[in-house]
Structure formats: structure tokens, C-alpha cells
Design an enzyme around this catalytic site. Structure first.
Site, PDB file in Angstrom:
ATOM      1  N   GLY A   1      35.572 -49.945  43.339  1.00  0.00           N
ATOM      2  CA  GLY A   1      36.884 -50.295  42.782  1.00  0.00           C
ATOM      3  C   GLY A   1      37.685 -49.046  42.454  1.00  0.00           C
ATOM      4  O   GLY A   1      37.364 -47.946  42.926  1.00  0.00           O
TER       5      GLY A   1
ATOM      6  N   GLU B   1      25.477 -53.848  20.082  1.00  0.00           N
ATOM      7  CA  GLU B   1      25.858 -55.034  20.856  1.00  0.00           C
ATOM      8  C   GLU B   1      26.085 -54.662  22.308  1.00  0.00           C
ATOM      9  O   GLU B   1      26.425 -53.525  22.605  1.00  0.00           O
ATOM     10  CB  GLU B   1      27.093 -55.695  20.237  1.00  0.00           C
ATOM     11  CG  GLU B   1      28.329 -54.791  20.123  1.00  0.00           C
ATOM     12  CD  GLU B   1      29.066 -54.625  21.414  1.00  0.00           C
ATOM     13  OE1 GLU B   1      28.895 -55.475  22.299  1.00  0.00           O
ATOM     14  OE2 GLU B   1      29.797 -53.627  21.556  1.00  0.00           O
ATOM     15  N   PHE B   2      25.885 -55.640  23.177  1.00  0.00           N
ATOM     16  CA  PHE B   2      26.052 -55.399  24.618  1.00  0.00           C
ATOM     17  C   PHE B   2      27.021 -56.425  25.193  1.00  0.00           C
ATOM     18  O   PHE B   2      26.878 -56.882  26.322  1.00  0.00           O
ATOM     19  CB  PHE B   2      24.687 -55.475  25.326  1.00  0.00           C
ATOM     20  CG  PHE B   2      23.684 -54.478  24.809  1.00  0.00           C
ATOM     21  CD1 PHE B   2      23.643 -53.183  25.311  1.00  0.00           C
ATOM     22  CD2 PHE B   2      22.799 -54.812  23.795  1.00  0.00           C
ATOM     23  CE1 PHE B   2      22.736 -52.250  24.827  1.00  0.00           C
ATOM     24  CE2 PHE B   2      21.891 -53.887  23.301  1.00  0.00           C
ATOM     25  CZ  PHE B   2      21.857 -52.600  23.813  1.00  0.00           C
TER      26      PHE B   2
ATOM     27  N   CYS C   1      34.894 -49.656  26.405  1.00  0.00           N
ATOM     28  CA  CYS C   1      33.527 -49.199  26.100  1.00  0.00           C
ATOM     29  C   CYS C   1      32.967 -48.130  27.032  1.00  0.00           C
ATOM     30  O   CYS C   1      32.527 -47.082  26.565  1.00  0.00           O
ATOM     31  CB  CYS C   1      32.580 -50.389  26.100  1.00  0.00           C
ATOM     32  SG  CYS C   1      32.965 -51.557  24.808  1.00  0.00           S
TER      33      CYS C   1
ATOM     34  N   ASN D   1      25.284 -48.312  28.554  1.00  0.00           N
ATOM     35  CA  ASN D   1      26.649 -48.235  29.089  1.00  0.00           C
ATOM     36  C   ASN D   1      26.804 -47.065  30.065  1.00  0.00           C
ATOM     37  O   ASN D   1      27.553 -47.160  31.036  1.00  0.00           O
ATOM     38  CB  ASN D   1      27.667 -48.134  27.947  1.00  0.00           C
ATOM     39  CG  ASN D   1      28.094 -49.531  27.477  1.00  0.00           C
ATOM     40  OD1 ASN D   1      27.678 -50.528  28.040  1.00  0.00           O
ATOM     41  ND2 ASN D   1      28.927 -49.590  26.457  1.00  0.00           N
TER      42      ASN D   1
HETATM   43  C1  UDX Z   1      30.937 -53.209  29.196  1.00  0.00           C
HETATM   44  C2  UDX Z   1      29.452 -53.532  29.291  1.00  0.00           C
HETATM   45  O1  UDX Z   1      29.220 -54.296  30.484  1.00  0.00           O
HETATM   46  C3  UDX Z   1      28.997 -54.296  28.044  1.00  0.00           C
HETATM   47  O2  UDX Z   1      27.589 -54.515  28.083  1.00  0.00           O
HETATM   48  C4  UDX Z   1      29.352 -53.465  26.816  1.00  0.00           C
HETATM   49  O3  UDX Z   1      28.942 -54.105  25.624  1.00  0.00           O
HETATM   50  C5  UDX Z   1      30.835 -53.182  26.781  1.00  0.00           C
HETATM   51  O4  UDX Z   1      31.213 -52.506  27.994  1.00  0.00           O
HETATM   52  P1  UDX Z   1      33.169 -54.569  29.621  1.00  0.00           P
HETATM   53  O5  UDX Z   1      33.904 -53.365  29.188  1.00  0.00           O
HETATM   54  O6  UDX Z   1      33.587 -55.905  29.149  1.00  0.00           O
HETATM   55  O7  UDX Z   1      31.619 -54.444  29.231  1.00  0.00           O
HETATM   56  O8  UDX Z   1      33.273 -54.627  31.200  1.00  0.00           O
HETATM   57  P2  UDX Z   1      32.381 -54.541  32.482  1.00  0.00           P
HETATM   58  O9  UDX Z   1      32.267 -55.900  33.051  1.00  0.00           O
HETATM   59  O10 UDX Z   1      31.122 -53.764  32.287  1.00  0.00           O
HETATM   60  O11 UDX Z   1      33.366 -53.688  33.421  1.00  0.00           O
HETATM   61  C6  UDX Z   1      33.831 -52.408  33.022  1.00  0.00           C
HETATM   62  C7  UDX Z   1      34.730 -51.815  34.075  1.00  0.00           C
HETATM   63  O12 UDX Z   1      34.005 -51.515  35.268  1.00  0.00           O
HETATM   64  C8  UDX Z   1      35.882 -52.731  34.517  1.00  0.00           C
HETATM   65  O13 UDX Z   1      37.030 -51.946  34.737  1.00  0.00           O
HETATM   66  C9  UDX Z   1      35.379 -53.333  35.815  1.00  0.00           C
HETATM   67  O14 UDX Z   1      36.407 -53.759  36.687  1.00  0.00           O
HETATM   68  C10 UDX Z   1      34.610 -52.148  36.395  1.00  0.00           C
HETATM   69  N1  UDX Z   1      33.516 -52.538  37.293  1.00  0.00           N
HETATM   70  C11 UDX Z   1      32.497 -53.324  36.843  1.00  0.00           C
HETATM   71  C12 UDX Z   1      33.514 -52.064  38.609  1.00  0.00           C
HETATM   72  O15 UDX Z   1      34.419 -51.335  39.044  1.00  0.00           O
HETATM   73  N2  UDX Z   1      32.467 -52.398  39.412  1.00  0.00           N
HETATM   74  C13 UDX Z   1      31.435 -53.188  38.992  1.00  0.00           C
HETATM   75  O16 UDX Z   1      30.514 -53.445  39.785  1.00  0.00           O
HETATM   76  C14 UDX Z   1      31.456 -53.664  37.665  1.00  0.00           C
END
Ligand code: UDX
Length: 436
Positions: free
Chosen positions: A256, A151-152, A263, A211
Site C-alpha cells: 500500500g 491493548e492490541f 499507533c 506493533n
Molecule cells: C494497529 C494494530 O493492528 C493494533 O493491534 C494496535 O493495537 C493499534 O495499531 P490500527 O492502527 O487500527 O491497529 O490499524 P492496522 O489495521 O494495523 O493498519 C495500520 C496501517 O497499516 C493502515 O494504514 C493500513 O492501511 C496499513 N496496512 C495494514 C497495510 O498497508 N497493509 C497491511 O497488510 C495491513
């Protein structure tokens, strides 16, 4: 179709709710009695949009039920999804104990043809190990076809992402099983969405690679942001240039405090560990993790550059969750920063719009405030750690009255520096030229 979902976390619930909403007969299971009781009462207790509505609607129509009895739920099911957690162990490997327990419980109940779908993120080679385990049970062996279906889903968008995926990945050695799964997905995903069919190993590795690539992009842009600070560049300008190149694109390029969540970190760590087990090195993954860890150190450095020793200083964090739009604090950069601050002897207060605890309560040694204005009373600095849009809308004139020292470290670049400095704050963004 009759469907069983083992594991009612956010992945299992997204699968269960969407398939029930497509009129399949779905039973979701979990070992956590309290969670199951809540779900039976129509509450997911997860801050995922749509869950509660979908649960209540589909429980009412009889398409969805929740139980702790996985054997009963699996009896007669055409498709059994395994969506249990695979958390990282201390050494970074995936802990598959929940997966093996689920399979061992299911095996004696299977007396009919069915698909067993591994939805949990599992190390490459797990499906083949599961196949061996199934083959040890001669009756189940012939009846169960195995599918890897990573899953993604993003936290906070699980239902949308399951219903409207960008692609579906199916791994199997059985053409018939692949066709059956493809038909299931085709019943609700748009015709233009690709469904990739491949071997188990490729499906399993695709998830880790995806990921890792997302994590790599974040570490990449964070390192470019660090360089911007030293070289006098502005990360916003640099990101605009990168994003407008179709070959690079705009996604996961926001600087950030480092990535968090359940994940990205876990999956990069796991791939590093899997590479090691095969005598290889996933060097770029190792660097991604190192750069990520450094991002929270950089916040401490920025604070001590401005304040000197941090021992005895009061710091307020705006944000506890790992990103906006969720109440999930797993692997949150805010918590990493809080831990590092506490280790210096600083006092840490925090405010987060999604935190559900009581004000004044300590989370570890962090003191939680139930509004941002109380949180920043008499503090020496505010650190914005989560990208909640509402942090940009606060009354910074009021905040300026409450703090002892007007310093804001904005790790997410969500404030307007000009507006903030008008209130007398010293503003330090991420990858931005210094403004005083
Ligand atoms: C992630 C993947 O995007 C998703 O496809 C997978 O199934 C699970 O892991 P998620 O953990 O919900 O999803 O969050 P995501 O939106 O990817 O952000 C992860 C982390 O990276 C967060 O802490 C977010 O703040 C940070 N982030 C994200 C950044 O610092 N910069 C970005 O450009 C994007």
C-alpha cells in the site's frame, strides 16, 4: 466489580463498554467536557461499530456513567484503568503528561485497596516509574497494586478486539494482583485464549514489539512490491506464495502507500527512541520507518513519470482516512501524499466516504469533494490512497468522461486493471507489471 476508566478515547471506551455490558459498575472519565456531554447523551462521536449501542444500553441500565470528575469516579473503585493518550513528541518520544496528570489527581483519593491498570501504551520502565511515584505517597503505596495491561485493539474493531482478544498480557510484581486481573478477563474471554503473566517490562515491551512487527511486515512487503515493479514480478503472486507458508502467514502483507494510524508509526518511533536512550539501536525499526516514508515519495515519482512537472496539475485523491472502515485520518498516508503533492505546486482534491466535513471546504489546502465524480472533474490523475471497497464499484466510464487525463495510480491494488484499462485509463498499481 466497581471499575473506573480514566480516558474515554477508543481504548477507554472499549474497556468501559464491554465491562459495563458484563454487569460491572463502570465510570468512564475524560477531561474533555464536550466529549463527556456527548457520551452522557449516548454518542461516542467515533466511527467505531457498537459503541453507541453499548453506551445507550448500559447507561440505561445504570452500569455505565460518564464524568469529568476522575476523583469521584475512582472513589471506591476496585480497578482503575488508565487509558489516556500517549502521543509522540516531535522527537519521537512518548508524551506521558496525561498519564502523570491522571495519577497525580488520583493519588489523594485512594483510601482503599485497588488495582491501578496501565492500559495506555507506555515506554518500557514507565510502570516502575509509576510505582516509585506511588511509593512517595505512603498511604496509596500500600493500597495500590500496579498492573501493566497493554491493548492490541484495531481502530474500527475496538469492541470486538477487547471482547475477543487473541491474547491478554498482564505485567505485575504482585501475584495477587495478577490473579485478580486474570479473573476479570476470564469472566468474558473464551477459555482457550491465553493470558500471559509476566513482569512489567516484558508486558510493556511486548506491545511495542507487536506493533513494530506489524509495521515491519508492511514495510517489508512494500519493499518487495517496489522490487516487483523493477523486476517485472507481480506482488499478488509473491504474496500468495508467502502467505501459504504457515511460518509466515497472510497478515499485514498487503502492499500500500505505507502504514498510517495513531499507533504503528508512533510505537516504532518510540521504540527507536527508547533504544537510543539505552545506548542501543533498533535498526530494523529505523529502516521500517524509512521504507514507510518512501512509499508516499514513490507515488509522487509515479505521477511525475507520467505527467512531467506536477506544478499546476490537478490530482484527485480517493481516500483521506488511514484505512477503510474509520473516519480517522491520523498519520494517514493520504495526508502525507497530499502534503507532498501540494509542495510540488499541484492542486489536490479529495473524496472520502467517511469524511464528515462540508464539500468544497479546504482541509489544509486540499479541496474536499462530497462525491467522487465531482472530485475528479478535470483532473490529471486519480490516486487511490485508502482501501475503501466502494472505490472498486465506481462508474469508471463516467469518471473517464470527467477527467482531463486518464491516469490512475492505485496504491492499494483494489481496482481490476483489466476493467479500468477498458475505459482508456493508464493504470499503475503497486508492485504490478505495467499495463497501458
Ligand atoms: C494497529 C494494530 O493492528 C493494533 O493491534 C494496535 O493495537 C493499534 O495499531 P490500527 O492502527 O487500527 O491497529 O490499524 P492496522 O489495521 O494495523 O493498519 C495500520 C496501517 O497499516 C493502515 O494504514 C493500513 O492501511 C496499513 N496496512 C495494514 C497495510 O498497508 N497493509 C497491511 O497488510 C495491513
Amino acid at each position: 466489580m466497581k471499575i473506573c476508566v480514566i480516558g474515554s478515547g477508543f481504548v477507554g471506551l472499549a474497556v468501559g463498554c464491554v465491562l459495563a455490558d458484563c454487569s460491572h459498575e463502570v465510570a468512564c472519565t475524560d477531561v474533555d467536557h464536550q466529549r463527556v456531554t456527548g457520551l452522557q447523551g449516548g454518542t461516542a462521536a467515533l466511527s467505531e461499530p457498537d459503541f453507541d449501542d453499548l453506551i445507550q444500553r448500559n447507561v440505561a441500565t445504570g452500569h455505565l456513567l460518564f464524568t469529568t470528575d476522575s476523583r469521584e469516579a475512582a472513589a471506591g473503585a476496585d480497578i482503575i484503568f488508565i487509558a489516556v493518550g500517549t502521543p509522540a513528541t516531535l522527537s519521537g518520544e512518548a508524551d506521558l503528561s496525561q498519564l502523570w496528570t491522571a495519577i497525580d489527581q488520583l493519588l489523594p483519593t485512594i483510601n482503599h485497596d485497588c488495582l491501578l491498570v496501565i492500559k495506555s501504551t507506555v515506554p518500557v520502565g514507565t510502570a516502575s516509574a509509576v510505582r516509585k511515584r506511588l511509593d512517595q505517597s505512603p498511604s496509596a503505596s500500600k493500597l495500590i497494586s500496579l498492573i501493566s495491561n497493554p491493548e492490541f485493539l484495531r481502530v474500527g474493531a475496538a469492541v470486538t478486539d477487547f471482547k475477543h482478544p487473541q491474547r491478554v498480557v498482564l505485567g505485575s510484581t504482585s501475584e495477587a494482583a495478577l490473579q485478580k486481573m486474570e479473573a476479570l478477563y476470564r469472566s468474558f474471554v473464551e477459555p482457550s485464549i491465553p493470558i500471559y503473566k509476566m513482569g512489567h517490562e516484558s508486558a510493556e515491551l511486548s506491545k511495542y514489539a507487536a506493533n513494530s512487527m506489524l509495521a515491519l511486515r508492511i514495510s517489508f512487503i512494500n519493499e518487495i512490491a517496489e522490487l516487483s515493479e523493477s523486476l517485472g514480478a507481480n506482488i499478488h503472486d509473491v504474496v500468495s506464495v508467502l502467505s501459504s507458508d504457515n511460518r509466515i502467514g497472510p497478515h499485514h502483507l498487503k502492499p500500500g502507500p505505507g502504514f498510517g494510524g495513531s499507533c504503528l508509526l508512533k510505537d516504532v518511533q518510540s521504540l527507536v527512541s527508547q533504544a537510543g536512550e539505552h545506548g542501543r539501536q533498533f535498526g530494523i525499526g529505523e529502516e521500517t520507518l524509512k521504507v514507510n516514508e518512501r512509499q508516499s515519495d514513490n507515488v509522487i515519482t509515479k505521477l511525475s513519470d507520467a505527467l512531467g512537472t506536477l506544478s499546476g496539475k490537478r490530482i484527485c485523491l480517493f481516500g483521506l482516512t488511514f484505512k477503510a472502515g474509520t473516519d480517522d485520518t491520523r498519520e494517514s498516508p493520504s495526508i502525507r501524499i497530499a502534503d507532498k503533492l501540494l509542495a510540488t505546486g499541484a492542486t489536490v482534491t479529495a473524496y472520502d466516504p467517511a469524511y464528515r466535513g462540508e464539500a468544497g471546504i479546504r482541509i489544509g489546502s486540499v479541496i474536499y469533494a462530497d462525491d467522487p465524480y465531482t472530485g475528479c472533474e478535470n483532473v490529471d490523475a486519480i490516486v487511490i490512497t485508502t482501501d475503501w471497497p466502494e472505490f472498486a464499484e465506481l462508474d469508471y466510464a463516467e469518471i473517464a468522461q470527467r477527467v482531463t487525463n486518464k491516469l490512475i495510480i492505485d496504491t492499494r491494488n483494489i481496482l481490476d486493471p483489466t476493467r479500468i484499462t477498458e475505459h482508456g485509463f493508464h493504470y499503475v498499481g503497486k508492485g504490478l507489471p505495467h499495463i497501458t
